[in-house]
Enzyme design. Structure first.
Site, PDB file in Angstrom:
ATOM      1  N   HIS A   1      -1.766  -5.284   1.506  1.00  0.00           N
ATOM      2  CA  HIS A   1      -2.981  -6.080   1.326  1.00  0.00           C
ATOM      3  C   HIS A   1      -2.558  -7.480   0.928  1.00  0.00           C
ATOM      4  O   HIS A   1      -1.654  -7.644   0.114  1.00  0.00           O
ATOM      5  CB  HIS A   1      -3.864  -5.486   0.208  1.00  0.00           C
ATOM      6  CG  HIS A   1      -4.913  -6.455  -0.244  1.00  0.00           C
ATOM      7  ND1 HIS A   1      -6.104  -6.612   0.429  1.00  0.00           N
ATOM      8  CD2 HIS A   1      -4.915  -7.370  -1.244  1.00  0.00           C
ATOM      9  CE1 HIS A   1      -6.805  -7.572  -0.161  1.00  0.00           C
ATOM     10  NE2 HIS A   1      -6.110  -8.046  -1.182  1.00  0.00           N
TER      11      HIS A   1
ATOM     12  N   ARG B   1       3.269  -6.512   9.428  1.00  0.00           N
ATOM     13  CA  ARG B   1       2.498  -5.468  10.108  1.00  0.00           C
ATOM     14  C   ARG B   1       2.978  -5.256  11.543  1.00  0.00           C
ATOM     15  O   ARG B   1       2.948  -4.141  12.057  1.00  0.00           O
ATOM     16  CB  ARG B   1       1.014  -5.827  10.065  1.00  0.00           C
ATOM     17  CG  ARG B   1       0.421  -5.663   8.662  1.00  0.00           C
ATOM     18  CD  ARG B   1      -0.944  -6.306   8.556  1.00  0.00           C
ATOM     19  NE  ARG B   1      -1.634  -5.991   7.311  1.00  0.00           N
ATOM     20  CZ  ARG B   1      -2.771  -6.556   6.944  1.00  0.00           C
ATOM     21  NH1 ARG B   1      -3.349  -7.471   7.709  1.00  0.00           N
ATOM     22  NH2 ARG B   1      -3.346  -6.212   5.803  1.00  0.00           N
TER      23      ARG B   1
ATOM     24  N   ASN C   1      -1.613  -0.279   7.352  1.00  0.00           N
ATOM     25  CA  ASN C   1      -0.965  -1.541   7.715  1.00  0.00           C
ATOM     26  C   ASN C   1      -0.106  -2.094   6.582  1.00  0.00           C
ATOM     27  O   ASN C   1       0.116  -3.287   6.478  1.00  0.00           O
ATOM     28  CB  ASN C   1      -2.006  -2.561   8.203  1.00  0.00           C
ATOM     29  CG  ASN C   1      -3.112  -2.772   7.186  1.00  0.00           C
ATOM     30  OD1 ASN C   1      -3.031  -2.282   6.064  1.00  0.00           O
ATOM     31  ND2 ASN C   1      -4.133  -3.510   7.568  1.00  0.00           N
TER      32      ASN C   1
ATOM     33  N   ARG D   1      -0.625 -14.647   4.336  1.00  0.00           N
ATOM     34  CA  ARG D   1      -1.356 -14.020   5.444  1.00  0.00           C
ATOM     35  C   ARG D   1      -0.552 -14.114   6.736  1.00  0.00           C
ATOM     36  O   ARG D   1      -0.522 -13.186   7.527  1.00  0.00           O
ATOM     37  CB  ARG D   1      -2.717 -14.697   5.658  1.00  0.00           C
ATOM     38  CG  ARG D   1      -3.739 -14.435   4.589  1.00  0.00           C
ATOM     39  CD  ARG D   1      -4.225 -13.023   4.527  1.00  0.00           C
ATOM     40  NE  ARG D   1      -5.026 -12.609   5.662  1.00  0.00           N
ATOM     41  CZ  ARG D   1      -5.767 -11.510   5.673  1.00  0.00           C
ATOM     42  NH1 ARG D   1      -5.815 -10.715   4.604  1.00  0.00           N
ATOM     43  NH2 ARG D   1      -6.444 -11.159   6.736  1.00  0.00           N
TER      44      ARG D   1
ATOM     45  N   THR E   1      -4.579  -7.841  10.919  1.00  0.00           N
ATOM     46  CA  THR E   1      -5.038  -6.598  10.282  1.00  0.00           C
ATOM     47  C   THR E   1      -4.650  -5.349  11.091  1.00  0.00           C
ATOM     48  O   THR E   1      -4.254  -4.331  10.519  1.00  0.00           O
ATOM     49  CB  THR E   1      -6.587  -6.615  10.152  1.00  0.00           C
ATOM     50  OG1 THR E   1      -6.958  -7.792   9.436  1.00  0.00           O
ATOM     51  CG2 THR E   1      -7.101  -5.383   9.447  1.00  0.00           C
TER      52      THR E   1
ATOM     53  N   LYS F   1       0.830  -1.202   0.000  1.00  0.00           N
ATOM     54  CA  LYS F   1       0.000   0.000   0.000  1.00  0.00           C
ATOM     55  C   LYS F   1       0.876   1.269   0.000  1.00  0.00           C
ATOM     56  O   LYS F   1       2.088   1.184   0.246  1.00  0.00           O
ATOM     57  CB  LYS F   1      -0.920  -0.042   1.231  1.00  0.00           C
ATOM     58  CG  LYS F   1      -1.947  -1.191   1.177  1.00  0.00           C
ATOM     59  CD  LYS F   1      -2.722  -1.297   2.482  1.00  0.00           C
ATOM     60  CE  LYS F   1      -3.839  -2.324   2.402  1.00  0.00           C
ATOM     61  NZ  LYS F   1      -4.545  -2.489   3.715  1.00  0.00           N
TER      62      LYS F   1
HETATM   63  P1  ADP Z   1      -7.028  -7.530   5.893  1.00  0.00           P
HETATM   64  O1  ADP Z   1      -6.282  -6.462   5.117  1.00  0.00           O
HETATM   65  O2  ADP Z   1      -6.200  -8.028   7.055  1.00  0.00           O
HETATM   66  O3  ADP Z   1      -7.560  -8.627   5.041  1.00  0.00           O
HETATM   67  P2  ADP Z   1      -9.748  -6.503   6.011  1.00  0.00           P
HETATM   68  O4  ADP Z   1      -9.999  -7.155   4.700  1.00  0.00           O
HETATM   69  O5  ADP Z   1     -10.716  -6.801   7.114  1.00  0.00           O
HETATM   70  O6  ADP Z   1      -8.284  -6.806   6.571  1.00  0.00           O
HETATM   71  O7  ADP Z   1      -9.720  -4.926   5.839  1.00  0.00           O
HETATM   72  C1  ADP Z   1      -9.146  -4.319   4.713  1.00  0.00           C
HETATM   73  C2  ADP Z   1      -8.324  -3.125   5.152  1.00  0.00           C
HETATM   74  O8  ADP Z   1      -9.180  -2.158   5.748  1.00  0.00           O
HETATM   75  C3  ADP Z   1      -7.291  -3.403   6.239  1.00  0.00           C
HETATM   76  O9  ADP Z   1      -6.098  -3.914   5.708  1.00  0.00           O
HETATM   77  C4  ADP Z   1      -7.117  -2.024   6.848  1.00  0.00           C
HETATM   78  O10 ADP Z   1      -6.252  -1.209   6.078  1.00  0.00           O
HETATM   79  C5  ADP Z   1      -8.497  -1.451   6.763  1.00  0.00           C
HETATM   80  N1  ADP Z   1      -9.311  -1.666   7.968  1.00  0.00           N
HETATM   81  C6  ADP Z   1      -9.833  -2.827   8.410  1.00  0.00           C
HETATM   82  N2  ADP Z   1     -10.567  -2.661   9.516  1.00  0.00           N
HETATM   83  C7  ADP Z   1     -10.510  -1.337   9.779  1.00  0.00           C
HETATM   84  C8  ADP Z   1     -11.066  -0.507  10.804  1.00  0.00           C
HETATM   85  N3  ADP Z   1     -11.821  -1.021  11.757  1.00  0.00           N
HETATM   86  N4  ADP Z   1     -10.776   0.809  10.767  1.00  0.00           N
HETATM   87  C9  ADP Z   1     -10.012   1.332   9.786  1.00  0.00           C
HETATM   88  N5  ADP Z   1      -9.465   0.613   8.802  1.00  0.00           N
HETATM   89  C10 ADP Z   1      -9.707  -0.697   8.795  1.00  0.00           C
HETATM   90 MG    MG Z   2      -9.047  -8.577   3.591  1.00  0.00          MG
END
Ligand code: ADP
Ligand code: MG
Length: 192
Positions: free
Chosen positions: A159, A136, A156, A119, A125, A9
């Site tokens: 993706h 992360r 973070n 992952r 996350t 990102k």
């Molecule tokens: P991941 O990236 O671990 O698969 P998700 O698909 O749940 O997580 O979420 C996508 C992205 O949205 C995360 O990587 C993060 O950047 C952002 N995100 C997730 N949950 C939140 C939240 N509660 N508040 C702000 N940003 C969030």
């Molecule tokens: Mg995701």
């Protein structure tokens, strides 16, 4: 054998971490089969984070709710709602801004159990919950509360497709078939 999508990102690119982060996957034996720098437009961002994936949106909302609860903060008072789906839509809006705020580096990695392995290397996350040794966990301390009070998505760094179904949906969004290379890594035989 699986393929999975990773997107470094904008914060990872701005911090000059591209090589370091890709290297972690290569070191684990994952094969880089496609890679490019992309300036994400609204169309790609909207497709990458689909508005109709309700279960995922609710999960996004729950990540905020859980984090606020842990911190004994009142989600409704600070965010205007405590409905997981509404919070999910709010977070999704910030995510669209985040992913298109600067250049990203997209890549497809291939290997046995690639989705799960990527992952694991990526980590939780919420960076403040991610284990040390994960990407992360090693490079960020961001949390929902920090992010959401700043009205932004969690930074973070990366993706990674959440499961095989997501990977199969996401890879063709970012890469054409012709952009995906086939080759054998020299140590593949040694790792068999
Ligand atoms: P991941 O990236 O671990 O698969 P998700 O698909 O749940 O997580 O979420 C996508 C992205 O949205 C995360 O990587 C993060 O950047 C952002 N995100 C997730 N949950 C939140 C939240 N509660 N508040 C702000 N940003 C969030
Ligand atoms: Mg995701």
């Amino acid at each position: 054998m699986e393929q999975t999508l990773v997107v470094l990102k904008p914060d990872a690119i701005l911090r000059g971490l591209t090589g370091e982060l890709l290297g972690r996957f290569e070191r684990a034996g994952l094969k880089l089969v496609a890679a490019k720098m992309v300036q994400v437009d609204k169309g790609l961002a909207e497709k990458h984070y689909p508005a109709d994936r309700e279960e995922w949106l609710k999960l996004l909302g729950h990540k905020t709710l859980d984090n606020y609860k842990e911190l004994k903060k009142d989600t409704k008072a600070e965010m205007g709602t405590d409905d997981p789906l509404k919070l999910g839509h709010m977070v999704r809006g910030w995510l669209l801004d985040y992913i298109s705020s600067g250049p990203v580096f997209a890549a497809v990695l291939e290997g046995p159990h690639a989705v799960e392995l990527v992952r694991k290397i990526t980590g939780h996350t919420l960076p403040f919950k991610a284990d040390p040794g994960t990407i992360r966990g090693d490079y960020s301390f961001d949390s929902s509360h920090l992010a959401n009070t700043g009205k932004r998505a969690i930074k973070n760094l990366i993706h990674a497709s959440g499961n095989l179904e997501e990977a199969k949906y996401e890879i063709p969004l970012w890469f054409s078939k012709e952009e995906i290379a086939k080759y054998e890594r020299s140590e593949e035989k040694a790792m068999k």
